[in-house]
Structures are given as C-alpha cells and as structure tokens.
Scaffold this active site. Structure first.
Site, PDB file in Angstrom:
ATOM      1  N   SER B 259       0.852  -1.181   0.000  1.00  0.00           N
ATOM      2  CA  SER B 259       0.000   0.000   0.000  1.00  0.00           C
ATOM      3  C   SER B 259       0.886   1.229   0.000  1.00  0.00           C
ATOM      4  O   SER B 259       1.926   1.252   0.671  1.00  0.00           O
ATOM      5  CB  SER B 259      -0.873  -0.019   1.251  1.00  0.00           C
ATOM      6  OG  SER B 259      -1.288   1.294   1.575  1.00  0.00           O
ATOM      7  N   LYS B 265       0.080  -3.241   5.291  1.00  0.00           N
ATOM      8  CA  LYS B 265      -0.949  -3.956   4.534  1.00  0.00           C
ATOM      9  C   LYS B 265      -0.387  -5.026   3.614  1.00  0.00           C
ATOM     10  O   LYS B 265       0.704  -4.919   3.089  1.00  0.00           O
ATOM     11  CB  LYS B 265      -1.775  -2.969   3.712  1.00  0.00           C
ATOM     12  CG  LYS B 265      -2.830  -2.265   4.542  1.00  0.00           C
ATOM     13  CD  LYS B 265      -3.860  -1.608   3.669  1.00  0.00           C
ATOM     14  CE  LYS B 265      -4.768  -2.640   3.045  1.00  0.00           C
ATOM     15  NZ  LYS B 265      -5.774  -1.998   2.173  1.00  0.00           N
ATOM     16  N   ASN B 267      -2.217  -6.725   0.568  1.00  0.00           N
ATOM     17  CA  ASN B 267      -3.467  -6.753  -0.184  1.00  0.00           C
ATOM     18  C   ASN B 267      -3.575  -7.998  -1.062  1.00  0.00           C
ATOM     19  O   ASN B 267      -2.577  -8.477  -1.577  1.00  0.00           O
ATOM     20  CB  ASN B 267      -3.555  -5.503  -1.063  1.00  0.00           C
ATOM     21  CG  ASN B 267      -3.811  -4.262  -0.232  1.00  0.00           C
ATOM     22  OD1 ASN B 267      -4.613  -4.306   0.692  1.00  0.00           O
ATOM     23  ND2 ASN B 267      -3.120  -3.179  -0.537  1.00  0.00           N
ATOM     24  N   ARG B 298     -23.831  -9.330 -44.159  1.00  0.00           N
ATOM     25  CA  ARG B 298     -22.790  -8.832 -43.257  1.00  0.00           C
ATOM     26  C   ARG B 298     -23.360  -7.665 -42.468  1.00  0.00           C
ATOM     27  O   ARG B 298     -23.866  -6.712 -43.067  1.00  0.00           O
ATOM     28  CB  ARG B 298     -21.537  -8.378 -44.017  1.00  0.00           C
ATOM     29  CG  ARG B 298     -20.381  -7.982 -43.069  1.00  0.00           C
ATOM     30  CD  ARG B 298     -19.150  -7.457 -43.807  1.00  0.00           C
ATOM     31  NE  ARG B 298     -18.847  -8.321 -44.938  1.00  0.00           N
ATOM     32  CZ  ARG B 298     -18.068  -7.980 -45.973  1.00  0.00           C
ATOM     33  NH1 ARG B 298     -17.468  -6.814 -45.969  1.00  0.00           N
ATOM     34  NH2 ARG B 298     -17.890  -8.804 -46.983  1.00  0.00           N
TER      35      ARG B 298
END
Lengths: 369, 369, 369, 369
Positions: B259, B265, B267, B298
């Site tokens: 982080s 942290k 994550n 088409r």
C-alpha cells in the site's frame, strides 16, 4: 412458458422435491416407508394458497421456510412423527435450485419443440428457394447475387447450432441440487441423491453445485444465443419487408400488425417480438454472469438474482421462437421483386455456389437430426 | 495474451490467410502454382509498417483493403500477374474473421494451459485439506461445518466445467470463414475452403458463417463463465483473508500487494485482478450477444463490435487465471484459524460427507482428464 | 482521445497530483515551501520509462507504489528530507482516482467540441430541409409524410439532450479524491483538499468519494447515452443509404468505404463506426454499474474494473462523434428520391406540422446554447 | 410498485390519455365539447376485462388497437359521432409512451419517499456514531481507523446524490408523447399537446420524442445507480454482520432471515434483497441503452424492449430501498466489537478527520434538502 415459470408450477416443483426426498430416504432406510407415503401423499394433495405463500416467502427470504412449515402442519394433523421428517437434511437452496431446474426442464421441452418447428420451416424455405436469385447485401449495401435459399439456409444453420448448444447446456445444467445446510450433505447420502435425481428425471452432480453456477450461466447464455439466432431472421425479414424493398412479408394474420393511426399499415409484428426479445436477453445474461463469483457456500445477492433472469430468458427465447415460426411457415416471398432489386443493383447475375451451399447446409441439418 | 491479440499477430494471421488461400487455389488449379509460391513468399517476407497499416485500416473501415493493396504492390514489383491473384475471390470479412479465429486459436492454447495449471493446484488443495474442518458459510453467515478440501473441490469442479465448455465452444467456433463478397462463394470452391481450413488448422463450416455469429457468441460466453469460475475462488480467498477471519492468504510476493499509505498492509492483489476481470467480462458478452441479429449477409455495427470484445474477454480470462494460479499454488492456509472460527460459530463439528465429497470430485476430475 | 487515456497522459496526471499535493500542503504550512518546490520541480522534470512503470504497476497492483518510489529516489539524490514528503498523507487510490478525473476532464473537452460540431451540422440540415417532404417510417414500414428537416431536428435534439446530460454529469464527477489510507483524511486537511482541487481545476467533494462511485457511474451512463444518440443518426443514415431507398449518403471520402471484393461498393463507414460504438457502450456501463456495491472503504474488483471501462466509453463516444460529424456536415441528400419514395408509399402528401416542429426544435436548441 | 406497473394501472393511464386528448381537443375547438365529455365519461366508467385486453394487445402488437376499439364500441352504443372522435390524430405509441410516463411518475413518487426515509435513517446513524471508532478496510484488509459515523455518512451521500440524479432525470423524462402516426403531429396542434401535458401533470417536449429515447435511458441509468448506492450499504452491512466481524446486524424481524436447515441462523435478508436488485439492474440498463439507435420514426424491437426493463428497474430500486430502510432504521451496532476489531488490527487509534467529515457530510445533506 409463462405458466412454466409461474408460481403454481414452482409450488408443484417444490412439492415434488419434498416427495422425492422422502421416497428416496425411505428407499435407503433413512426414514420409515409409511412416513414417506404420508409425506408424498400430503405433497400430492396439498392445496396451499399461492398468493399467501408468495408473500410469506418474500418476507422470509426463501420459499422453503413457509412451505415446509405448512407441509408439516398439514401432516401433523394426522401423523405427528412423519411431519418432523419432511425436508430432512435438506436446505432452502436445495429446494429452490432443484425446483428451478424442474421448471427449466419443462421449459426446455417447449423451447426444443418450437425451435424444431422453426428449423423445419426454414429448411423448407431453403429448399424451395435454393435457386431463386436475389441481391446479397453487406453493410446494408448491395453486394453480389445470392439466392434466397442461401439466406434461409443461413438462418437454419444459425437456429440449429443454437438449439444444439441449448440442448448440450440443458443436459449439463438440469441437475439435482442436494447439499444440506452448507453443501456438505450432512445427514444425507449419495444414494439418496441418486435416487432423487432419477425420480425427478434430473442429472446427478459429483457434488452439490450450490455455489458453482456455471451450469445456470451456460444455460442462460445458450438461451440468449438462440434468441439472437431468431432475432437474426427477424432482422432480415423486417429489412426485406420495407416498402422500397418489398421482397418478403410476414403472413397476414387477422387483427395483427395493424396501426391505431394508419389503416394501410401492415407491421412486422412477429419480427418486433423477436427483435425485442433479442434486445432484452443479453443484459439478463450479463446479470447472471456477474453473479458467478458467489460468496462461500451460498452467495448473497448473486444467487438470488439468477432465477428471475433465467425465467425471463426462457420466456424471451420461447416468445421469439413462437413469433417467428409462423412467419417462417407462412412467409410471403416476392421472387419478382427479389429479381428486380438484383437487376437494379447491377452487380451481375452469377449466384455463385448459392444453391449448392443451401443444399449442403440442408444435408448437414438433416444428417445430424 | 496481449501479444496474441496485438496488431503484429493480427497482421501475421492476415498474411497467413492470404498465403493459405493462394496455396489452396493453386492446389485446386484455380491459379498457377508459381504465382502461389510468389504470393506465399511475399506473405512470409512482408515487413509492413504496423502503425501505418492500422491507421489506413481505420480510415478504410477494414484491414483487408490497405493490406491487399500493399501486398499486391510488393509482388507487382517482381511479378505483375501474380499480384492480381492475391486475395482472389475473398472479401474483407473472410480475412478479418479468419484472422480473428487464428488469434483465438493461439489464445485458446494459453487459456487451456493456464486453466489446467490452476485446476491441478486446486486438486492438490482438495486432496491435502480433504479432512481439514472449517466453517461453511451461507449468505455470509456461519452455517455448518465443512472441510477446506470440499471448498477447494468445489472451486476445482467450477474451473474444470468452465474449461470443458470453453474447449467445446472453441472446437465449434475456430472455423475458417471463406465466402467472398456476399457469402455465396462466388469464384471459390468447397475444395479450396477445405484445403485452407486444413492448412490453417481451423475447422470447416458447412457454409460461410459471416452473418451467423453463434460460434463467436458461444466462445465469448464460455470465456466469461471461466472468468467467473476463477472469480469465485478470488471471492472466497479474499473473504478468508479478512483480518478477522484470517484462514487463508495469498502467498507473499515481493513488491506485490503493498500500500502506498500503509506499510503494514498485504493486499489480495491476485484476487483483485480476478474479481476485476469477472466484473468486466459480463458486459462484454452482452455486447456480443446483442449484435447477433446482424443485417443480411454482413452486419453493420454489430459485427464490427465483436473483435475488440472477444479480444478483451481472452485477456480478462487469461489475466484472471494467471493471477489466481500462483495464489492456488502457494495459498497459505491457517488450519488452526479455520478450526477456531468453526468452534466459535458453535454449529457442531460434524463435517458431513465433506471429505468423501471432495474425493469424489477429485476422482471425477481425474477420470475425465 | 486514445492519447488522453494513454499511459503518458496518466503519468503526467499522476505527477500533477503529487505536485499539487505538495504545493497545497506547503501553502497550508504542512510541509516546508522549499520542499514543495523541490517536489514540484521533480514532478515537472521527471522522465520515467513508461513501459517499465506500467509493468511495475501491474505487479504491485497499483501505479502509486512504483511511481512514488521513483519520485522519492529522484529527489533523494539532491534533497533527502523533501523525498520523504512526497505523497504525504495520500494513498494509491487518491492518486488513481484524481488522475483518472484529470484524464476525464481532458476527454470531456474533446467530447464537447466534437458534439457541438455535430449538433451545428444537424441544425443546418434541419434548417435546410425543413420543408423537404419524405416518407416517415415506423416499425420499418412507411407510415405518413414528414420532412427531412424534422428527422434532422430529431437527431439534433437527441444529441443536444445527451450532451447536456454529459456536461451535468461531468460537472458532478470531475472532483478531486483525497482521503488517505481509509478515507478519513488522517494527516490531511480540508484546506489542503480545497487548494488542490482549485489548483487542478477539479471540483471539491464534501468528503472523499473512494467507495461512493455514483459520479463515475453517471458519467459512464451519460457517455453511453450520447453514443446511442449518435448511433441513432447512423441507423437512419444507413437505412436511407440502402440501394432501394437511396435518399441520403455519406459523403465520398478517398479510400474510405471501399470493398476488397467489390469495386462498385460505397459502404457507410461512418455509420459503421458509430453503430459499433453504440453496440459496445452499454455493456461497459453495465460493468461499472455492477461494481457500485463496493466493499467498505475501497472495493476489491469493482473499483479496479472502472477505469478501463470509462476510458473505453470516452473513446467510443468520441469515435462515434468524430465519425458522424463529417457525415452530417457532408451528407448527400437526394430530395428527388425522398419525394419519389413518399409518392410510391401512397400515404398522402400532408407533412403535418413537420416544418414548424423542425423550426421549433431549432429555436429550442439555439435558445439554450 | 408492482401495482404501479401492473396491467390495471396501465389501463387506467391509457384511459386517462384518451380522456385528456379529448378534453384538450375540445378546448382547442378541434372536437365538440359534448363529444369530449362523452369520451371522458366513457374513459372514467370503462370496466374492461384486463386479461382479455392484455391477450388482444399481445396479438395486435400494441395495446392501443384493442383499447380504442372497445372504447369506440362502448361509446357508439350511445353516441355514434363521438365514438369516431376517440384517439383522434394519435397513434399507438403516443398512448404507450405517455401511459408509461404516467406510471413512471407514480413510481417516482414512491421511490422518492422511500429514498428520503432511508437517507434520514442514514443521517441519524452518521450523527449518532460520528465519533465511534472502528476499523477502516480497503481491499477487504484492515487499513486505518475511521468512525462508524463516517461510514454511514458515506452511505448517506451516495444515496442522496443518486436520488438527486433520479429526480433530475425524472424531471427530464416525464414528458407527454403526442406525435401522431409518424411524429409529425399531423392533425394535432402544439396547443393540444400543451393542454394535455398540463392536464396529465407531465412535461411538454419541443417536439415528439418517439424515436429519441435519451430520457428513458437517463431514467433507467439513474434507477440503477440508486439501486447500486443502496447495494453499497447492503454490501457493508453484510460484511460487518459476518460472525467473525460481528459489528452490525440487521434488526430482528419475526419470520425473516431464518433458515430451513439451521435454526441458529440469522440471515441478512434485507441485504440479500438489495444486493440481488443491484446485481440485476445493470443488465436491464444495458438493454435500454443498446436500443437507443432506433429505426426512423419508431424503432422495431429496441423501443418495445424498453417498457418491461424500465418497470423492472423501478421495482428493483424500490425493493432495494424498502428492504434497506428498516435495516438502517433499526441497525444493531456493536460498538464494542468495532473497537475490539480496530484494536486487533493494530493500526493505531487516530480516527483522523472522521467525525468532522461525517458532520460536514451531514451539513451538506441538510443544506440541500
């Protein structure tokens, strides 16, 4: 199809689940046989107030709770011990998913019948008009000559391929769900699950699929693809029915396709139904796909979003098929206009391999059916 | 995967299409053999400026026009007659669709390899933790005991079923497109098409599929379902990795999951990639499905919308697989925390048939591979 | 527009964020002024390798981490204390969301300019052809007479209303994000946020919006609606350009709209671009909408799915506008064909209030601009 | 809300349209006053069989045809000349679109009331818990301290912004449609349209909007964004209600949230309803957006797909609001658990500006209401 996914059929499917569970448990010795008979009898005879049940289910957050409560109360009046054996080992989702699959099974039969009827009508068009020249158009501009039979053969292969995919996905998805509270089959056995599956004419999964929703997502996608294949026919027919083109028209049906403002109009109402269905289906698939990453052993939100979407997809696919089958069966083709538009485009008259391609497609279709 | 759907690979696939067309036409006597050699040689040796070509293609509305122009110019320098035989009988969409399928074929190989690797890692988790008790959770609430092996087995069956669907759909969709200007194969033959398909290792369709897009739609849906099946694993892992739950964690990877504000942290970055992919995929499928009712021979708009969506779906599926495979391979499982949370939930200790179910799922997986 | 959402612009926006943060913090006394100058100077002068940074960002799961690391290293060489003050109090999402909004702001200016140009061209069509009779068509069937000016006025009001909605939503969404690690503005102040917002010409929110994504979703929807309003014009022009209708045509542009198989063709390439964009946009909106229920203070998956979708929506809207503006500016209208088709439809000649309605719409458009 | 979009309300709205048309035409001298009275009287007194009408409408492809037929027959019995003046100058779509907008108007009132109730409850939470510390979580990982009031304030601003957008879009979309057969107002006048709009309390458009659907698309998007803003609350509450987190719980409601397998469970049923709605809404918006490029003066397919989607969006938004309002009003907050989880995360105790931010958001909310 609306009835197939209506409250009454859902209730019947839910009661069939409970009866099949009791029968299978009795056969495996998990509950007494006479209790199973009492339960199955109650399921067969139950006449619950559907509107009341629906309201209670909405309040409880699940149908199983009020339904099992009523079923137990009904049985308890005559046989207290049997009442306690209703829904034994099962959880709300077992009932909800299995009932949905029973509805889907009934829906699949309607879809298949209607799609086969449409495909047969398209095959007749491909054969009849195999050599009828018309203008091939790409990017909405005149391109080169084709035959109308080639166009119809292309519709046919589109519907046929989509129907096969649907049948494959139905085969894969129409499976019993029986896992108990957290999918561990606590208090249940494989033998019970296999008996139930056979009894309800559903497939059996190697393990409960309560938070593994690829089958439902595959079925949903297949329904949208089928709806799109029908929408493709509607797109072409509605473009050919334009006044300036005037090459093909929906058959006249009394009271259909009129206008409240203009008496002269003849609207392509079958195409309208199919194109509207093809416009609505993709978003419903997206909702089901986006629910796939469900939380743990039963999702919160994503799971509950599936059933209404799947029901709508069945209704849209069936509605599109039922709208376009009579259009294909009674299509008014103006070969003179087709030839005139082709000449006016000044792109030659060589229809290439169109007739041969149309017959090849027909042979392919017939061989595999 | 980004390279597979990049401009360079597209150009290579387009040149392979032209070379295979010339070879097949020579083998069937439609053009002289030495002209085919000259064309194929030019295709092999061509070094066009990709950025310029891309700009010209955007201006022209199709890649084929500037590419064929350059190829002819390249050849004309040495062999005037051969230059005129480039792209003979083919149309822009033949090149575009076939090149897309060649890219998809390369993409499918990457998907399959990554998915098999993930499945194998999940199988190991299912086996290792078949009897490791943990709390089963439904609607984000503690429900009943399961084992972590059961959870992993459920992931495994989800990925495996999604991979099989993908392989089925790839088999069906990876087909040569060769129809000429309006799909009538004017100036072309079935034999040429069959030779080309064999040469390019693509399937052969009973007739050109230029406005029949169920194959592409089926492939797109299968990719989204596979992405969703991987997203399901990411959902569960990220929920288990919550600080208060702390039952499983992504493996530590240097420089990943940090982080910029909070050094403490860690994550769940692999889960983030997979969940983001699973959030993006459904809408891309919806766009492809909504283009199914294409106009005539088409479509205008719906067809052109397909290729970028399909490329993104391949990238998302592959990105999700590549993010979660190392997570599954190196998952840090805290069985003590699992047991502690189970006890705290006070829902008993009977893990039901969890271990047996996990082993049954494993056997099912191994039997069919 | 591709440049606006390219890596280079993103990096520039990210550096602008860091410089503005340092300046604002210095102005509020949170960091020394000379440190801010050093940081801002480094941001202005930084020449990082974009490909390397992109790879590191993908690995880290966020751009902020490698960017701040490099910025600090760059500064530390000359001024150690200032290096530590880079990104002070901010988090990855502050940088990512604010940079995205800076890109969106640049994109919005391009959208507005192109949309105004298109609207002006439509206004000229509405005026020029206010009284030119043609056939009004409903459900693809001839209905009643209108004028071509009425049709153009309808296009005009559609684009104008969609542009106003876009401007409203841009006003609401183009807002600074500054919340720190969990959106609590720990270590930050309102005054810093307000200075930064003013410096970057973004709005200021009453509180950080890191998990409150209605602004982004509103902007995405508005872009899709604008794309659809442009697609509506493309739909009508392409239908009028059909050979059998032949009422209006895209202007001829050298090298555009040709066919690799058919030299006679003149394809509606502008319409193709716009209709393809209108087919792709809705699914991208759905993905962003489905991410709204984000987890806690920063979502996992749903948030990360937004930026690529929003960038694509800007590109699609701009691409559609840029494709249809020259079509509207140079539209070749065949009033004789319009009159002939009207007569052939045999629905009378009374164009009702068409001219008056067209002029009313024009007055409405001009009054509000 | 289901009643608002039910057949009975639709019929009533359609009859109101016819009565208002007759009244306006009489006031402008287009039809005799006593004919208008007869028509309006018949509209007021008509008791048609709704199921029969619905079936006829499905067959005809539009409600207007059987309804006008019946209305004329009803009147013809007493007053032949008046019968012919019913629906004079109007077309099916005028009735269909205006009736839909009358239903939407009634629906909007329900949405607004419920959203205001929810916002007020959220404001109380923000105030009460402005200073109550808890763990802020990003990417499902503990990040930094916040207060629960900040979280509630974030919910509040999300719902409030979404409600404002909805009100803006409703203002823009709730407009009379009156264009006649091809939108040229043939046989109609602006004065009639303005009178009708005033009579029905709808807005007046500068010209009919029959193939200009940005208003409907904007309303649909706004409903989905509102549903997503409610879903955000549900996401957070359901995550906080996890057994291991245990920070907040839905209030106990008799008979709600139980499990058919596990008596101990207390399921977050309000969250389930809101999250399911938020999962379903985006795809419905995509379908409406993809219909924007409608054909000429009335689309074929895209237009007809709108009404069921819009009705579902109203129902989902209202269902989500009605489910979460009592959750917000009665939320059981465990501040002790919040503090415990914060401490366990070991990220400090500084709640930053949380309380100040919460109060700032509250002031913002109250100032603008």
């Amino acid at each position: 199809m609306i009835a197939v996914f209506g409250d009454e059929t859902l209730l019947r499917a839910a009661l069939d689940f409970e009866a099949a569970l009791a029968h299978a448990q009795a056969a495996e010795g998990a509950i007494p046989s006479d209790a199973a008979e009492v339960i199955a009898g109650a399921c067969a005879g139950a006449r619950f107030d559907i509107a009341e049940l629906a309201e209670e289910a909405a309040h409880a957050g699940t149908l199983a709770i009020p339904l099992v409560f009523r079923l137990r109360a009904l049985i308890a009046a005559s046989d207290g011990p049997a009442a306690k054996l209703v829904h034994l080992g099962a959880t709300s989702q077992d009932l909800a998913d299995t009932a949905l699959m029973l509805q889907a099974k009934a829906g699949a039969a309607l879809i298949t019948a209607e799609a086969r009827g449409l495909a047969d009508a398209l095959a007749r068009l491909a054969e009849t008009y195999a050599e009828t020249p018309m203008l091939g158009r790409t990017l909405l501009q005149g391109a080169l000559p084709i035959t109308f039979g080639l166009k119809a053969a292309n519709w046919l292969l589109g519907v046929d391929a989509a129907l096969r995919r649907f049948e494959r996905e139905a085969q894969e998805a129409l499976v019993l769900q029986l896992g108990g509270g957290a999918g561990s089959m606590a208090g249940l056995t494989f033998a019970v699950a296999e008996r139930m599956a056979a009894d309800l004419s559903l497939g059996a999964a190697p393990m409960p699929w309560q938070s593994r929703r690829d089958g439902v997502a595959g079925l949903a996608s297949a329904l949208a693809i089928l709806t799109g294949a029908v929408g493709k026919i509607a797109r072409d027919v509605s473009l050919m029915a334009q006044g300036e083109v005037a090459e093909a028209f929906e058959p006249r049906v009394d009271g259909r396709g009129g206008s409240s403002a203009m008496a002269h109009k003849r609207n392509p109402t079958g195409c309208q139904v199919a194109l509207s269905a093809a416009a609505r289906a993709p978003g419903l698939v997206a909702a089901i796909l986006s629910g796939l990453p469900q939380e743990h052993e039963r999702g919160l939100g994503g799971w509950q979003a599936e059933a209404p979407g799947l029901a709508s997809l069945f209704e849209l696919a069936h509605g599109a098929l039922a709208a376009m089958r009579p259009v294909a069966e009674g299509l008014e083709v103006d070969a003179t206009a087709q030839r005139r538009n082709l000449r006016a485009a000044n792109v030659g008259a060589d229809t290439g391999q169109s007739a041969a391609l149309a017959r090849r497609a027909l042979a392919h279709y017939r061989r595999d059916r």
